[in-house]
Design a protein around this motif. Structure first.
Motif, PDB file in Angstrom:
ATOM      1  N   THR A   1      -7.357   3.081   2.989  1.00 15.00           N
ATOM      2  CA  THR A   1      -6.230   3.740   2.336  1.00 15.00           C
ATOM      3  C   THR A   1      -6.643   5.119   1.835  1.00 15.00           C
ATOM      4  O   THR A   1      -7.839   5.434   1.728  1.00 15.00           O
ATOM      5  N   GLU A   2      -5.657   5.924   1.465  1.00  9.43           N
ATOM      6  CA  GLU A   2      -5.954   7.280   1.013  1.00  9.43           C
ATOM      7  C   GLU A   2      -6.511   7.317  -0.405  1.00  9.43           C
ATOM      8  O   GLU A   2      -7.479   8.026  -0.683  1.00  9.43           O
TER       9      GLU A   2
ATOM     10  N   HIS B   1     -11.250   6.828  -0.480  1.00  6.39           N
ATOM     11  CA  HIS B   1     -10.556   7.167   0.754  1.00  6.39           C
ATOM     12  C   HIS B   1     -11.416   6.893   1.989  1.00  6.39           C
ATOM     13  O   HIS B   1     -11.876   7.819   2.667  1.00  6.39           O
TER      14      HIS B   1
ATOM     15  N   PHE C   1       0.839  -1.188   0.000  1.00  7.75           N
ATOM     16  CA  PHE C   1       0.000   0.000   0.000  1.00  7.75           C
ATOM     17  C   PHE C   1       0.876   1.241   0.000  1.00  7.75           C
ATOM     18  O   PHE C   1       1.986   1.238   0.539  1.00  7.75           O
TER      19      PHE C   1
ATOM     20  N   GLU D   1      -6.482   4.249  -2.582  1.00  8.21           N
ATOM     21  CA  GLU D   1      -6.595   2.901  -3.134  1.00  8.21           C
ATOM     22  C   GLU D   1      -7.845   2.173  -2.683  1.00  8.21           C
ATOM     23  O   GLU D   1      -8.017   0.997  -2.976  1.00  8.21           O
TER      24      GLU D   1
ATOM     25  N   ARG E   1      -0.442   4.554   0.988  1.00  4.28           N
ATOM     26  CA  ARG E   1      -0.793   5.298   2.194  1.00  4.28           C
ATOM     27  C   ARG E   1      -1.960   4.591   2.877  1.00  4.28           C
ATOM     28  O   ARG E   1      -3.007   4.405   2.280  1.00  4.28           O
ATOM     29  N   VAL E   2      -1.772   4.247   4.131  1.00  2.00           N
ATOM     30  CA  VAL E   2      -2.789   3.527   4.900  1.00  2.00           C
ATOM     31  C   VAL E   2      -3.272   4.408   6.042  1.00  2.00           C
ATOM     32  O   VAL E   2      -2.461   4.975   6.787  1.00  2.00           O
TER      33      VAL E   2
END
Length: 831
Positions: free
Chosen positions: A695-696, A723, A675, A698, A677-678
Motif C-alpha cells: 500500500t502507499e 510504502h 485499503f 498503510e 491506496r494499493v
C-alpha cells in the motif's frame, strides 16, 4: 514476523523446557532485513543526541526515519506507525534522554504533527495541544528542560512550557506573502532567542512574550535561513546565514543553496553588542546554507553548503569565532573522506550529491558533525579533520585520499532512502534490482552486496523492470529519465511527456547493458510471450505517442510497432500480462489533466486478438488511478485477476482505492479488505491462500485466506516502511521473500527452514549434496555445509550443533512428523 511453524516450535520448546534456549538452539524472530548498497535518496534533518554522541536520527522525504546508535555504522528504520518522516521531521532532544520531541508526517488529513516520546524515541504520541493544526513547519526544544518547546506554522510561532499540553501564540508575521521561517533557536534559562525570516526574536521572561531584536547590521532585504547559538565564559554568541528575503519561505531547504538570486552571507552577534558583524560575504563559489555550533563553544562553527563551480558539497569551519574559515570537507581526490560508492572517480561523483539537505553538530561536542545530501550521509568525530561515509557497511569503505573505484560491490548500512520497483533473478546467486535515482543495482552473492546500476551501463535515472527472454540468455530492462512513475507527482503530461526512455539488453546476467531500442519516451513495463520467443511488449509513456508497443523480431533488430490503444486511455499504459492463450491483459494508470483533475483514462483492459482491439474490463472505481493488475497463478483458467487501485482527488467519488478481485475475467469485481491506496499484490506461488498486499501509506499486509470471499488482512508490523511497492518470492529459494519500496530500498524475509535442503524434504543430507552436484544453480554449497544434519540457518550461523539429549530427541521426534508442514508454503510469512 514469526511464522505459524515457528510459533509451533516455540510452543513445544516452551512446554517441555520453559525456555527458548534448548541445547544451545536459539529462537530467532524473523524480521525484514535491509539489503542493497545504501544511499541514493535525499536525507534531511540529522540530529545527534547530547546524551549519547553515537545516537543519530535523520529523515527522508519519502517517509522513512532512520536511527543509528553507533554513529552511522548501521541504521534501523523506525516503524512508520510511530514516526513517519519528511523534510520537516526534526527529532529534538531534551535534558532527559527518554523524553524526545519530533514532527511526524501523518495521514492525508494531518500531514505534519508535533509528537512526543517518553521512551527515548521508540514510540511517539501526538501532543495534547497543537495550534498549528496539520501544518507544523518547525519544532524547537529547550535542551536543558523537558517541557519547554516552540512550534511554528506558516505564519505564527507558538510557545509551550508544559510539554505541549498548551500553547501560546507569541509571534505572527505581517509578511503573509512569504510567511515565517524559523531558522533555529537558542535557550538560556529565561532568555530565549529564535532566528526567523523576520529577524531575531527574543524573550527575557521565559517565553511569556517575544519581541523583534533591534540589533542593527543586517539589511532589511535579508532573512535568516539558518541560525545557531552558543555560550561559554559568560559570553553568548549567535551565527546566522541570510538569503534574499523574498526567497525565504517556511520549510526552505538546503536545496535552495544554489539559487543564483540569493547572496548567502554569514553574520555574528555577541549578545550585548548593538550590531551584527558580517563575517563571511558572498565572496567565492562556496555558498553556505547550514550554520551549526555546539551549545557550549563560541569559537567553533561549521558552515555547510555547495561549491557553485564544482557542484560538490562544501563544509567550512571557523575556530576563531568567524574571523577566518577553512574548508574541512575536501572532495577533490577524496582528500580527507573515506568513501562508499560515491566519490571522486566513483560510480557517482560528488556533483551528484551536490547540495546539503541537512547538517548538524553534536550539542555538547564540536568535534562530532553529520552532513546529508541528495543521496548520502557522512560523519566526522575529529572536528572535520577526517570524514567517513555512513551509508554502506563500514567494512566496504574506501580509504581517504584515494579515488573511489568503479563497479565495486557494497553492502548497505541500513540507510537506504531511495525507491525500488522490481527484482529479477537470472540465476540462484544473481539478482538485478530496479531502482530510482541510482539506475539499478546488481548482486552476485544472493543479495548480500550490490553494485550500482550506473557502473553497469544502465543509462537513465530509473530502471523500472528487468525481465529475461524465454530462452534465458538475455535480460531486458525498462528505463526512464522520469522517476516515480504514476506516483502522485508524476501524472501530468508536462512532466511525463518531457521524459526519455530506452529498452536496454544484457547478455551477461546484468553485468553490462547496451541499448536495444531507444523510444525517446519513458519505458515503464516489459512482458514476454512464452509461446513467441521473438515477441516482447513494452509500455511506453507519452500523452500523444504512448501506449503498448510490440516487437516480433526481438533477436534480429527489435523493430517495435505501436498497438492500437483502448478507448478513453491517454498514453499512460502500465502492466502488461500475456496469458497462456496469447490474450493480453493490461492496466493503464492515472493521468491528471490541465485542470488539475484526474481524467477517466485508467483501468483494466483485455485484448483477445493480439492487441488490435480491447475490451474495457474496468470496475467504475478503476477509471482514474489503477496500478498493478495481477493474474492468480493458481487459477488454471487464468480467469482470476486482482487489480490494485489508488484513491484519487478532485473528482467524485474520490475514496475508491483498494484491492479488487474478479473470477470471471473482469465481468464483475469485488473489493477485498479496506485499503485506501494499493500498489500491488503477490500470491504465494505454492499456496493460493497466502498473499502480500503493498500500500502507499498503510504498510505491508498479508493474508492466509485469500480464497475466501472476504479475506482477512493483517498488518505486518515487522516491516517498518509505509510504502512497499511489490513483493517477490525468490524462485531459487522459497524461504526468501523480498520487498521493494518507495523510499526504503529492498528488504528480505527469511522464513526459516533448513539451509542446503535442495530437494525440499526437510533436511540437509547427502541427497542434497548430490542434487547440488547435478545442478549447482539450486543453491549455495556453503548453505549445505551450514545446514548439514538439519541445523536451521540461525543455529548453523550462531552455535555448534550439540549431541542430542534425550529431551531434545523427544522434541525433534514431536516435530519430525510436521517438518513438511513447517516448510510448506502455507506457513511462509505468517505472523
Amino acid at each position: 514476523m514469526i511464522t505459524k511453524a515457528r510459533l509451533s516450535v516455540a510452543f513445544v520448546v516452551g512446554f517441555l523446557f520453559g525456555s527458548c534456549l534448548i541445547a544451545q538452539v536459539v529462537c530467532v524472530a524473523q524480521e525484514w532485513e535491509q539489503r542493497g548498497l545504501g544511499g541514493g535518496g535525499g536525507l534531511f534533518s540529522p540530529t545527534i543526541s547530547p546524551h549519547d554522541g553515537n545516537q543519530i536520527f535523520m529523515a527522508t522525504d519519502l517517509a522513512s526515519v532512520f536511527r543509528s546508535d553507533n554513529f552511522g555504522a548501521s541504521w534501523e528504520t523506525l516503524p512508520f506507525t510511530e514516526l513517519r518522516g519528511g523534510i520537516d521531521s526534526q527529532v529534538r532532544f531534551t535534558s532527559d534522554p527518554d523524553i524526545v520531541y519530533a514532527t511526524r508526517l501523518g495521514n492525508f488529513l494531518a500531514p505534519r504533527l508535533p509528537v512526543r516520546s517518553t521512551d527515548g524515541g521508540q514510540t511517539f504520541t501526538p501532543l495534547a495541544s497543537n495550534p498549528t493544526g496539520s501544518n507544523t513547519r518547525m519544532l524547537q526544544v529547550d535542551p536543558n528542560n523537558t517541557e519547554r518547546l516552540l512550534i511554528s506554522d506558516q505564519n505564527s510561532l507558538y510557545y509551550s512550557n508544559d510539554g505541549g499540553g498548551s500553547f501560546t501564540n507569541v509571534y505572527t508575521t505581517t509578511d503573509l506573502a512569504n510567511g515565517l521561517h524559523v531558522a533555529g533557536a537558542f535557550w538560556d534559562g529565561d532568555d530565549i532567542y529564535v532566528g526567523t525570516s523576520n529577524g531575531l526574536l527574543s524573550s527575557g521572561n521565559g517565553g511569556a512574550s517575544f519581541a523583534v531584536d533591534t540589533s542593527t547590521g543586517i539589511p532589511s532585504d535579508e532573512a535568516f535561513v539558518s541560525f545557531s547559538g552558543a555560550k561559554s565564559g559568560g559570553q553568548t554568541r549567535f551565527f546566522g546565514v541570510t538569503y534574499d528575503k523574498d526567497n525565504v519561505q517556511p520549510g526552505i531547504t538546503g536545496g535552495e543553496v544554489n539559487n543564483t538570486e540569493n547572496q548567502p552571507k554569514v553574520y555574528r552577534l555577541n549578545v550585548g553588542d548593538p550590531s551584527w558583524s558580517l563575517v563571511r560575504g558572498d565572496i567565492d563559489a562556496n555558498r553556505g546554507f547550514f550554520i551549526s555550533t555546539a551549545l557550549d563553544n563560541t569559537d567553533i562553527a561549521y558552515l555547510a553548503g555547495t561549491n557553485s563551480t564544482t557542484g560538490s558539497p562544501v563544509i567550512l569551519k571557523t575556530s576563531n569565532g568567524g574571523t577566518s574559515w577553512q574548508s574541512v570537507f575536501n572532495t577533490a581526490g577524496n582528500q580527507n573522506i573515506s568513501t562508499g560508492w560515491l566519490g571522486s572517480g566513483g560510480d557517482l561523483g560528488w556533483g551528484w550529491a551536490g547540495l546539503p539537505l541537512g547538517f548538524s553538530v553534536a550539542p555538547n561536542n564540536p568535534n562530532r558533525a553529520i552532513i546529508t545530501d541528495f543521496g548520502f550521509v557522512h560523519v566526522t568525530d575529529d572536528g572535520g579533520t577526517t570524514w567517513r561515509q555512513a551509508y554502506t557497511d563500514p567494512a566496504d569503505a574506501n580509504p581517504a585520499g584515494s579515488f573511489t573505484p568503479k563497479g565495486q560491490a557494497y553492502a548497505s548500512s541500513g540507510a537506504d532512502p531511495t525507491s525500488s520497483w522490481s527484482l529479477y533473478w537470472p540465476s540462484a546467486s544473481t539478482i538485478v534490482a530496479s531502482y530510482t535515482d541510482i539506475q539499478g543495482a546488481r548482486s552476485t552473492d544472493g543479495g548480500n552486496t550490490w553494485t550500482a546500476g550506473s557502473a553497469l551501463g544502465l543509462p537513465l535515472n530509473t530502471t523500472y523492470q528487468v525481465v529475461g527472454n524465454t530462452t534465458g540468455d538475455r535480460l531486458y530492462a525498462a528505463t526512464s529519465s522520469v522517476h516515480d512513475m504514476y506516483q502522485s507527482t508524476r501524472l501530468t503530461d508536462g512532466i511525463l511527456d518531457s521524459g526519455t526512455g530506452r529498452i536496454m539488453q544484457s547478455t551477461d546476467e546484468g553485468a553490462s547493458w547496451q541499448t536495444l531500442y531507444d523510444f525517446g519516451m519513458p519505458v515503464v513495463w516489459l512482458a514476454n510471450d512464452s509461446a513467441q520467443p521473438e515477441r516482447l511488449y513494452a509500455s511506453v509513456v507519452n500523452s500523444t505517442n504512448g501506449g503498448i508497443y510490440v516487437t516480433n523480431n526481438l533477436s534480429t533488430g527489435a523493430s517495435f510497432t505501436k498497438l492500437p490503444s483502448p478507448a478513453r486511455t491517454e498514453g499512460h499504459p502500465f502492466n502488461v500480462r500475456v496469458l497462456d492463450n496469447g490474450d493480453i491483459l493490461a492496466s493503464w494508470s492515472g493521468r491528471i489533466g490541465n485542470d488539475g483533475k484526474f481524467t477517466e483514462s485508467s483501468g483494466v483492459f483485455l485484448s483477445t486478438d493480439g492487441g488490435i482491439t480491447w475490451d474495457d474490463k474496468s470496475d467504475p472505481n478503476m477509471t482514474r488511478w489503477t496500478k498493478d493488475v495481477v493474474v492468480d497463478p493458481h487459477d488454471p483458467t487464468q480467469d482470476t485477476w486482482f487489480a490494485a487501485v489508488f484513491s484519487h482527488w478532485g473528482s467524485y467519488p474520490n475514496d475508491v482505492g483498494g484491492l479488487y478481485r474478479t473470477t470471471d475475467r473482469g465481468d464483475t469485481w469485488a473489493e477485498l479488505g479496506d485499503f485506501y491506496r494499493v500498489e500491488s499484490i503477490t500470491i504465494d506461488p505454492m499456496d493460493p491462500d497466502i498473499a502480500y498486499v503493498t500500500t502507499e501509506t498503510e504498510g505491508l499486509w498479508w493474508t492466509e485466506n485469500l480464497t475466501d470471499p472476504q479475506p482477512t488482512f493483517i498488518l505486518d508490523e515487522t516491516y517498518p516502511a509505509e510504502h512497499p511497492t511489490r513483493v517477490f518470492y525468490n524462485p531459487y529459494n522459497p524461504d526468501e521473500i523480498w520487498t521493494t519500496s518507495f523510499g526504503n530500498g529492498i528488504r528480505v524475509l527469511n522464513t526459516g527452514g533448513v539451509l542446503g535442503d535442495f530437494d525440499a524434504d526437510g533436511d540437509a543430507d547427502g541427497a542434497d549434496f548430490l542434487a547440488w552436484q547435478r545442478n549447482i544453480t539450486v543453491g549455495s554449497l556453503a548453505d549445505w555445509e551450514a545446514g548439514y544434519g538439519g541445523a536451521s540457518a540461525a543455529v548453523a550461523a550462531s552455535v555448534a550443533v550439540p549431541e542430542p539429549t534425550s529431551s531434545l530427541l523427544l522434541l525433534l521426534g514431536m516435530l519430525s512428523s510436521g517438518v513438511r508442514w513447517w516448510r510448506s508454503a502455507k506457513n511462509i510469512g505468517k505472523a
